[in-house]
Enzyme design. Structure first.
Site, PDB file in Angstrom:
ATOM      1  N   ASP A 120       0.864  -1.185   0.000  1.00  0.00           N
ATOM      2  CA  ASP A 120       0.000   0.000   0.000  1.00  0.00           C
ATOM      3  C   ASP A 120       0.902   1.237   0.000  1.00  0.00           C
ATOM      4  O   ASP A 120       1.495   1.586   1.031  1.00  0.00           O
ATOM      5  CB  ASP A 120      -0.900   0.008   1.234  1.00  0.00           C
ATOM      6  CG  ASP A 120      -1.987  -1.064   1.178  1.00  0.00           C
ATOM      7  OD1 ASP A 120      -1.755  -2.122   0.550  1.00  0.00           O
ATOM      8  OD2 ASP A 120      -3.057  -0.863   1.782  1.00  0.00           O
ATOM      9  N   LYS A 162      -6.974   3.319  -3.451  1.00  0.00           N
ATOM     10  CA  LYS A 162      -7.416   3.310  -2.049  1.00  0.00           C
ATOM     11  C   LYS A 162      -7.663   4.738  -1.598  1.00  0.00           C
ATOM     12  O   LYS A 162      -6.905   5.645  -1.944  1.00  0.00           O
ATOM     13  CB  LYS A 162      -6.331   2.623  -1.203  1.00  0.00           C
ATOM     14  CG  LYS A 162      -6.570   2.595   0.283  1.00  0.00           C
ATOM     15  CD  LYS A 162      -5.422   1.866   0.978  1.00  0.00           C
ATOM     16  CE  LYS A 162      -5.491   1.983   2.490  1.00  0.00           C
ATOM     17  NZ  LYS A 162      -4.369   1.292   3.164  1.00  0.00           N
ATOM     18  N   LYS A 220     -10.301   0.050  -2.603  1.00  0.00           N
ATOM     19  CA  LYS A 220     -10.194  -0.162  -1.162  1.00  0.00           C
ATOM     20  C   LYS A 220     -10.490   1.140  -0.418  1.00  0.00           C
ATOM     21  O   LYS A 220      -9.667   2.048  -0.410  1.00  0.00           O
ATOM     22  CB  LYS A 220      -8.793  -0.665  -0.790  1.00  0.00           C
ATOM     23  CG  LYS A 220      -8.603  -0.859   0.723  1.00  0.00           C
ATOM     24  CD  LYS A 220      -7.212  -1.373   1.037  1.00  0.00           C
ATOM     25  CE  LYS A 220      -6.956  -1.422   2.541  1.00  0.00           C
ATOM     26  NZ  LYS A 220      -5.592  -1.925   2.870  1.00  0.00           N
TER      27      LYS A 220
END
Length: 303
Positions: A140, A203, A239
């Site tokens: 991430d 995300k 996400k």
């Protein structure tokens, strides 16, 4: 594909507001949606006092997210239910890998100077490589918000592309930190550039901003995903993360995915929920479904 694309904030907020207002998921259907949410959770610990023991407890919860009597009551023992991933800091990756050995649960690691992302690029790339070499399956990353605020899309693309290359076999989730991007148009553009640069997921947030995942921002991002697929034929995952704590939140974001992108985005390969405390409330709601009673929080194992 994106610079001339307008985003109407009022319309986005109005559409987001109708998602849960027009839908009511109850009883067995609600239980099924909550079980699916567990499959999509990135169970996360990103605290300054993380330890090997805490990571091991988190991984134990990821392997068995529901108490045995709830699994039996729901009749889902054959599912071998577990969370979508475990997400930790790079130095905690070896502990998570060891604790999850023998399972199919991936280990995700934040990297690139999380959460601000303001360390030199060479150091951020080295951090990615460190996490991958330690065994992380997913990375991430955080983007440089300045590139978006200055609308320097070439710089943003080149940065994410280098991060994508540093990830190697690992999946890359690009954190946009939408609470710091000022406008929904910037959110749409940053989503498009990150996907063009090779992000496997986009995300919403680090969970450390003042404003994290919201339904209007998520709506803009999933419509960018839809537009990108229409043009390229390539599917990118989504996400949301930060600020989501309840089973009600898990239902709301799944409704968004179903209505905007379809059932394929209700699977963990294309949808994740970045959360930790959410799982506790989901377990509590599922116990109520099975027993008819709400349990005290201390009855459920926690990480």
């Amino acid at each position: 594909m994106f610079e001339g694309h307008p985003v109407n904030r009022a319309a986005a907020e109005r559409r987001a507001g109708t998602l849960t207002a027009r839908r009511s998921v109850k009883k067995a259907n609600q239980a099924a949606w909550l079980v699916n949410a567990i499959r999509c959770i990135d169970l996360t610990t990103l605290a300054g006092d993380d330890t090997e023991g805490r990571v091991h407890r988190l991984c134990a919860k990821a392997r068995q997210p529901l108490a045995a009597h709830i699994v039996e009551g729901l009749g889902i023992a054959e599912m071998e239910l577990h969370t979508g991933a475990v997400c930790v800091y790079p130095t905690m990756v070896p502990h998570a890998v060891a604790a999850l050995e023998g399972t199919s649960i991936p280990v995700a690691s934040v990297a690139t100077g999380f959460p601000a992302g303001l360390t030199p690029l060479a150091i951020r790339l080295a951090e990615i490589r460190y996490a991958v070499e330690a065994g992380a399956d997913e990375i991430d990353i955080v983007i440089t918000r300045e590139h978006v605020l200055r609308r320097d899309w070439t710089a943003l693309h080149d940065e994410v592309r280098q991060m994508r290359e540093a990830c190697g076999h690992a999946h890359l989730k690009a954190i946009l930190a939408t609470g710091e991007l000022e406008t929904l148009r910037n959110v749409y553009c940053a989503s498009m550039v990150a996907m063009q640069a090779g992000a496997d997921f986009i995300k919403t947030s680090t969970g450390k901003e003042g404003v994290n995942a919201t339904l209007p921002v998520s709506l803009v991002m999933v419509r960018a995903i839809r537009d990108y697929e229409m043009v390229t034929g390539h599917r990118v995952g989504f996400k949301p993360a930060g600020g989501m704590k309840t089973a009600k939140d898990a239902l709301a974001w799944q409704i968004l995915m179903k209505e905007e992108l379809g059932n394929d985005w209700l699977r963990p390969d294309l949808f994740r929920l970045g959360a930790s405390s959410m799982l506790a409330d989901i377990e509590r709601q599922l116990e109520h479904h099975v027993t008819g009673r709400y349990a005290a929080s201390h009855r459920h194992a926690i990480a």
